[in-house]
Design an enzyme around this catalytic site. Sequence first.
Site, PDB file in Angstrom:
ATOM      1  CB  CYS A  21      37.024  40.708  41.583  1.00 11.24           C
ATOM      2  SG  CYS A  21      38.571  39.766  41.618  1.00 11.24           S
ATOM      3  CB  CYS A  25      39.307  43.227  39.750  1.00  9.64           C
ATOM      4  SG  CYS A  25      38.873  41.640  39.014  1.00  9.64           S
TER       5      CYS A  25
END
Length: 790
Positions: A78, A81
């Site tokens: 991600c 993230c």
Amino acid sequence: MARRSCCATSCYTTKTKLNPFNSFLCAFISFISLSPLIAEAGLYTASDQIIILSPENVDSVLFNSSAALFVEFYATWCGHCVAFSPTWKNLARDIKEWKPAVDLAAIDCADESNRKVCTNFGIIGYPSLKFFPAYSSSESRGQVFRGFSRDVRGLRHYIINKLEMHNETWPPACPPLETASEAELDNFFQTNNVKLLALVFERKDSYVGREVTLDLLQYENIAVRRVLDTETSLVSKFGVTDFPSCYLYNSSGHISRLKVLSEARTFYSYALQRLPGVVRTGKPQIPITDLIKNSTLQEWRPFNKTRVYMSDLESALHYSLRVELSGHISISGDDLIALKKYINVLAKYFPGRPSVKSALKTVDSWLQQQKGVEIKYSDFRDVLDNTVQTSDAVLPEGVQWVGCQGSQAQFRGYPCAVWTLFHTLTVQAKEMSSPDPQEVLQAMRSYVSSFFGCRPCATHFESMAQESMDHVTTLSSAVLWLWSRHNRVNNRLAGELSEDPHFPKIQWPSPELCPSCHGLKKTGEHSWNQEDVLTFLRNYYSSARILTDYLQDETQALIHQRNRLTAARMEKEARRGAERRAREVLDSHPAEEPQEEEQQEEEEEEEEEPALGEQAGEPYPAGLERMGAAEADKADNQAPWEKPQRPQSQRKPKIVGMKLRERQEDIVDLDLFVNHHYKAKALRAAAMSGVVQRRSLKKKEDVEDLQFEGGWRVKRDLGSQEENLGAGVGIEPYPRPQSKRWMSLLSLGFSRLDVSLCVLLYLLSTMCLLAMYLYFKLRIKLRRAKVSLP
């Protein structure tokens, strides 16, 4: 445009409608580009001061814990993230002092082994944050934090709000965060075992008081309380005019305002943690008197904390080059490249004394000339220590820490000096306008990776280098990069067992050293004025300001090294002389046979007796048939004083690389030696006349000179070795030893042992005869006396 949207939009909520193909392409590119870098350990490691959750520890960490937990659920693929991970790391470093009350954790849901854990907690998007209060039950799924702030300040405030909302058991390590009243302060010292109370006066919407309270959580002998500006009685009692401001109140009723550079959380916490008597829990501060007298083996050296000492730098070089490197017997491959970079940087930028700089340049020149893929450390050490032979170059031996000395032997020392050394080198590279901004940093990186003794430290430094060292593009940024990473290490090690209580790990430089280096953002957060920090570092590590106190005198160091090298040369020459004398002894034994003995043997009568080999049970006639006529002629024509020549295939043993025998281990078979000698002469005589002359094998004079310096043991057996040596070779193995006539009697050889035994027996027989004579003489006198009696 699609890529831009992907980077700016959450992975599970999108505000912009994207083409499905573009969405797939965005996710695929993020996965391909990021997963190889983070697949091994996810986005976080233990050095980030974040608990890494796994199926094995998730229950023990989150449930029934005495501390509150703030957990991030993320996926390595991600992009959001990845972008959020620096903020999570900075938050962990920012609230490190809060650890007994609240801690941070993270789990990688992209790892298949963790997938079940994330599913049990209902995680469907990344990143997700959940708060677990202290003593949460196993059925708890945490409190979801939605719409969270992406900066450290907002997350810190959210944690404080969650701590204050504890409905059940309050974390036992967490101090009270509510505001103080006048009634509480009147009885405060009777109900609390502390010596000092710090009161932070602020407005209701301020978090400074609660943040400082948690910052002092791990410190003893002090307590912190928050007082609102609405408490008019306390405001008037303390004379408060500014909000926020901090006042000190002790048990005797004395009130004083805390003097700080700026009225902010960072400056309050730093000042309170360093007040007299305030110590970290479990680390009592050592008084300077005890530190000087009892804690160190050497006498304490007073020093100026605002200056760098050359003694620390030279001691770091000595320990690095003579101690740390000595663990590598040979250096090759990447380690050799790392060593060459390290020495080259030292030779260029080390601001030392002329003799030390000359020594480093000599070693650097030698290393650059080594074209092989491997060197021996012993060769490197010889070059390092022998530079005095070519010029006035010497690196003093031994360590003498001054600015890096610790209150105890296990504190500071070499790690402190290594940081100081590389800070100095980066500044010197800046002053000398190095063409490569990363030259010093890369040399430090490779040296730490290959040679630094603390392997976890080397791993942590490598992770920091991989993270951002490639972004260094100027010499100034190189100086600042090393400074910022040093502060990060200080933050990680603060409070650890390795921290010297007399020299706590702080964010450096302190406000006292450089007030202009510290600043405040509009939000009240602390900030570094990097231009002022760079100016401070260039001045602090300048070669012109390095102190030379406690240094060993340069002349004495040169004399000491010359004396040591002279002693080493004398020892080497003595060893060579011993080897040379040993070779001479081996070459001179056995002694040459005198010509007079040859003439005496030629006058003896030739008798047709059984061959010498036949007497011993050896078929020598067969050996004579095998011996060539050329070898017989060559042996016959050889002069008696010449050494016998060996066959081409037999080389004379050399003494080089051999050790001398000890006297008590010398064992020589004298009979075998004499037999070989006379067998060779018999073979020569048989080749000329076909008759084997009988030779005596027991001449004592031959035995005497064959003895070396110790006593020899005599063997009397003639074995297969005699047969092989005597029958197959037609040369004399060794010349006959020099003999002495008085030891020869009736053609029989007497050894010293035989003579000693004869003498001993003669003396015993003489004593026996004397005793018998006295006995009989006494008997005769007694008889005469009896006859004369009436």
